[in-house]
Design a protein around this motif. Sequence first.
Motif, mmCIF file in Angstrom:
data_model
loop_
_atom_site.group_PDB
_atom_site.id
_atom_site.type_symbol
_atom_site.label_atom_id
_atom_site.label_comp_id
_atom_site.label_asym_id
_atom_site.label_seq_id
_atom_site.Cartn_x
_atom_site.Cartn_y
_atom_site.Cartn_z
ATOM 1 N N ALA A 1 9.006 4.182 8.126
ATOM 2 C CA ALA A 1 8.391 3.941 6.652
ATOM 3 C C ALA A 1 8.393 4.989 5.672
ATOM 4 O O ALA A 1 7.835 4.941 4.729
ATOM 5 C CB ALA A 1 7.036 3.555 6.757
ATOM 6 N N GLU A 2 9.312 6.034 5.744
ATOM 7 C CA GLU A 2 9.355 7.041 4.900
ATOM 8 C C GLU A 2 9.969 6.800 3.642
ATOM 9 O O GLU A 2 9.274 7.210 2.712
ATOM 10 C CB GLU A 2 10.117 8.308 5.396
ATOM 11 N N TYR A 3 10.955 5.767 3.585
ATOM 12 C CA TYR A 3 11.436 5.444 2.371
ATOM 13 C C TYR A 3 10.995 4.138 1.685
ATOM 14 O O TYR A 3 11.021 3.860 0.699
ATOM 15 C CB TYR A 3 12.705 5.253 2.496
ATOM 16 N N HIS B 1 18.617 1.602 6.306
ATOM 17 C CA HIS B 1 18.050 0.646 5.456
ATOM 18 C C HIS B 1 16.527 1.607 5.117
ATOM 19 O O HIS B 1 15.951 2.131 5.605
ATOM 20 C CB HIS B 1 17.646 -0.665 5.874
ATOM 21 N N THR B 2 16.376 1.353 3.799
ATOM 22 C CA THR B 2 15.134 1.694 3.093
ATOM 23 C C THR B 2 14.282 0.748 2.867
ATOM 24 O O THR B 2 13.310 1.079 2.283
ATOM 25 C CB THR B 2 15.542 2.704 1.763
ATOM 26 N N ARG C 1 6.708 -1.170 19.578
ATOM 27 C CA ARG C 1 7.832 -0.346 19.374
ATOM 28 C C ARG C 1 8.044 -0.605 17.697
ATOM 29 O O ARG C 1 8.241 0.329 16.908
ATOM 30 C CB ARG C 1 9.048 -0.485 20.120
ATOM 31 N N HIS C 2 8.300 -1.740 17.152
ATOM 32 C CA HIS C 2 8.452 -2.106 15.927
ATOM 33 C C HIS C 2 6.872 -2.090 15.108
ATOM 34 O O HIS C 2 6.003 -2.244 15.954
ATOM 35 C CB HIS C 2 8.751 -3.654 15.724
ATOM 36 N N GLN C 3 7.100 -1.788 13.879
ATOM 37 C CA GLN C 3 5.651 -1.271 13.235
ATOM 38 C C GLN C 3 5.232 -2.487 12.256
ATOM 39 O O GLN C 3 4.441 -2.226 11.412
ATOM 40 C CB GLN C 3 5.560 0.145 12.625
ATOM 41 N N HIS C 4 6.037 -3.470 12.172
ATOM 42 C CA HIS C 4 6.065 -4.700 11.333
ATOM 43 C C HIS C 4 6.705 -5.752 11.703
ATOM 44 O O HIS C 4 7.439 -5.754 12.983
ATOM 45 C CB HIS C 4 6.430 -4.104 9.741
ATOM 46 N N HIS C 5 6.516 -6.892 11.161
ATOM 47 C CA HIS C 5 7.123 -8.086 11.245
ATOM 48 C C HIS C 5 8.526 -8.008 11.910
ATOM 49 O O HIS C 5 9.126 -7.282 11.135
ATOM 50 C CB HIS C 5 6.998 -9.128 10.311
ATOM 51 N N LEU D 1 0.765 -1.252 0.068
ATOM 52 C CA LEU D 1 0.080 0.008 -0.077
ATOM 53 C C LEU D 1 0.760 1.256 -0.143
ATOM 54 O O LEU D 1 0.289 2.472 -0.014
ATOM 55 C CB LEU D 1 -1.057 -0.030 1.053
ATOM 56 N N ARG D 2 2.180 1.177 0.106
ATOM 57 C CA ARG D 2 2.912 2.381 0.145
ATOM 58 C C ARG D 2 3.799 2.478 -1.167
ATOM 59 O O ARG D 2 4.698 1.423 -1.527
ATOM 60 C CB ARG D 2 3.621 2.513 1.196
#
Length: 710
Positions: free
Chosen positions: A475-477, A430-431, A382-386, A150-151
């Motif tokens: 998640a900006e990149y 990392h991006t 704190r983490h936003q994903h797996h 989605l991004r």
Amino acid sequence: MSSRERDSPSESEGIWHPAHEWLEEDELDTDFHPALEPSEDDEWEDDMPNEDEELNLGDADDPPHINIGNIQIELTADDAEGGGPGDPNGGHTRIPASRLFELLASSGLQDILSSNGWPVPLEHQEQLEMEMEEEEDSDEDYVPIFRNRLRARRLGQPAKLPPVPNPEGVKLMGQGDFGTNQYYVDRLKKRKRVLATSLIYREMGVDNHGVQKRADQSISQGLIPGSAADRIIHYDTRSYSGQFSDDGNFFFCCAQDFKVRMYDTSNPYDWKYYKTVDYPFGQWTITDATLSPDNRFLVYSSIRSQAYMATTDPEDNSDPSVLDFSTLPGQGRRRGFGTSHFGIWSLRFSGDGREVVAGTSEDSVIVYDLETKQPVLNLRDRHQHHVNAVCYGDTSSPHILYSGSDDTTLRVWDRRSMGDGREAGAFMGHTEGLTYVDSKGDGRYVLSNSKDQTMKLWDLRKMMTSADIENIDPAEYTTGFDYRFEPYPNAYRTNAKNDCSVVTFQGHRVLKTLIRCHFSPPGSTNSRYVYSGSEDGKVYVYNMDATLAGTINVGQATLNSRPREPDAYATAYEMSGEMLWRTCVRDASWHPDAPVLAATSWNGWGLSTGTCTVHSWNDGAADDEGDPPVGKSYDDRLRYIPEFNDYRENTASRHSRRPLRSRPVRRWELHEEGTRSYHRRLLAVAIENIIVVAAVQYQPHLERTAAIGQ
């Protein structure tokens, strides 16, 4: 029926994704099976786009037909209980096409087609952009099932590649923490010192300046294993990870048939089969395993919230112990296997052997105490994903933890200061999401692999504090591109504003699966290198200054090493029309005391099977006069397979100039008037392959699939 289907309950534990660890980014409930559940029971169904409408399928109650130009596709399935005289459906169960494509992870279907030339409609791109803009205002509790899609990449400055050799890496090589530099005469004359020269210098006392141990280690640091495989161990399913024990006496390999094989490698050049343990009722594959420091116990996981701990004693056939990571700290384990709340992607034993840390699909890091049989720490929110990878920072202390996530961050946790539940700091640079992290074991340096096609070295002294990262959107990149099917476009490459890494390594390909990276061991390599598997079938070995020290070509060493089996097409990961021999090195392990490396790979026709190949240093010799001969094939219990070796020898004699193709290659001429027809043929081939996979993998839910016509 395959061995994997026999070992897992097909009715109660549905596995609904046909490629890789789909739960890793897509699956919210591991017990949900879209072919078994009605769509009206899904709470998020109304918020998702109607796939039937997008594909011009009409009403979902109508017989499922897909009309794409002049391509007609009819999807039906036999009903074992139906078919009565009054049955209007004639004994067939209607399965909406949306369910079939959901079953086949349709979020990746468009990328498969677009990568083969099928254009993406402009209106679909505009709709996707609108959905991404509305994402910021959506309900926080709503998580779409394909959230990684989605991004899109925000346009910015093109990526500026870091210099090679990297100046910071050159400094590290001169400090002695990562190997020893060459003798100055060799550097001045730009020559590579061979083993014989190093031995002569040691006997003469050159380079010895009171540091005998370091001089001795420098002799072996240049002995990089070669591409020729000492032996090829074959598995009937894809292999996911394999590692030597800390002392080098054991090697274990995890495969997709929910088995972990152990081998005695006390002699690294002469392996012995040791023992096999199973994961009952596993989901999709064995994701990871870790061996206790004393080599007595093995803990292994699947895409479930329960891990298993088995003894390594070959005489002990008792059932493994269940480690339930889903219980809250201080609570007892629930009875029964029950529903799995999340999957475990990574496991590591602590240096004292008392705890195991796990990274989960619940975006959390969990520490499990083996004495009390319950979790003692659950780091969430704190983490936003797996969390794809975890490890301990120091082999002598359990206090420092590292966790790498799909949110692009590598977070550092200090258990001595966890009062506010926040991390001690984080590494950013990392991006894309991280696939693996590995600690040097000295409490200072850590290594990470990422889907942005880079590997980075970090120094704990340069980490960002938790206050520094509060106002940074990790998640900006990230684009969330589907690394399982897509190549990584150059347009996606960009430089992170807050990159605090020390050295960046590039050249390997982190695609298809969660490919792993490691520090080379101090004993056999003097800690001189870092290395990583790669999607192109090689192991890349880098110097600390980011220059390439060497490659180990596993694909070349195993090419055509087994005949194609009849069901290879159904289990193939590659959905092309060619079914070539392909190799993807997912993990590699360097023996701590000898110049021997074991590579664990997806390997075979269409990446449908797996191998573990053993490579040793041979000074570049083309042939080996030792016994047994190198490059021979063995089964999982190290038994010689004559039919595999005969097939390869006959294939090599018949096709010495190019790889063997297992089926004719479809070729069409391209011209301006025939471009659209070409695209439609590619689409037909892709959908044909997908339906064949579905028909075989998901019986009896898809018992019969109609033909595709043009």
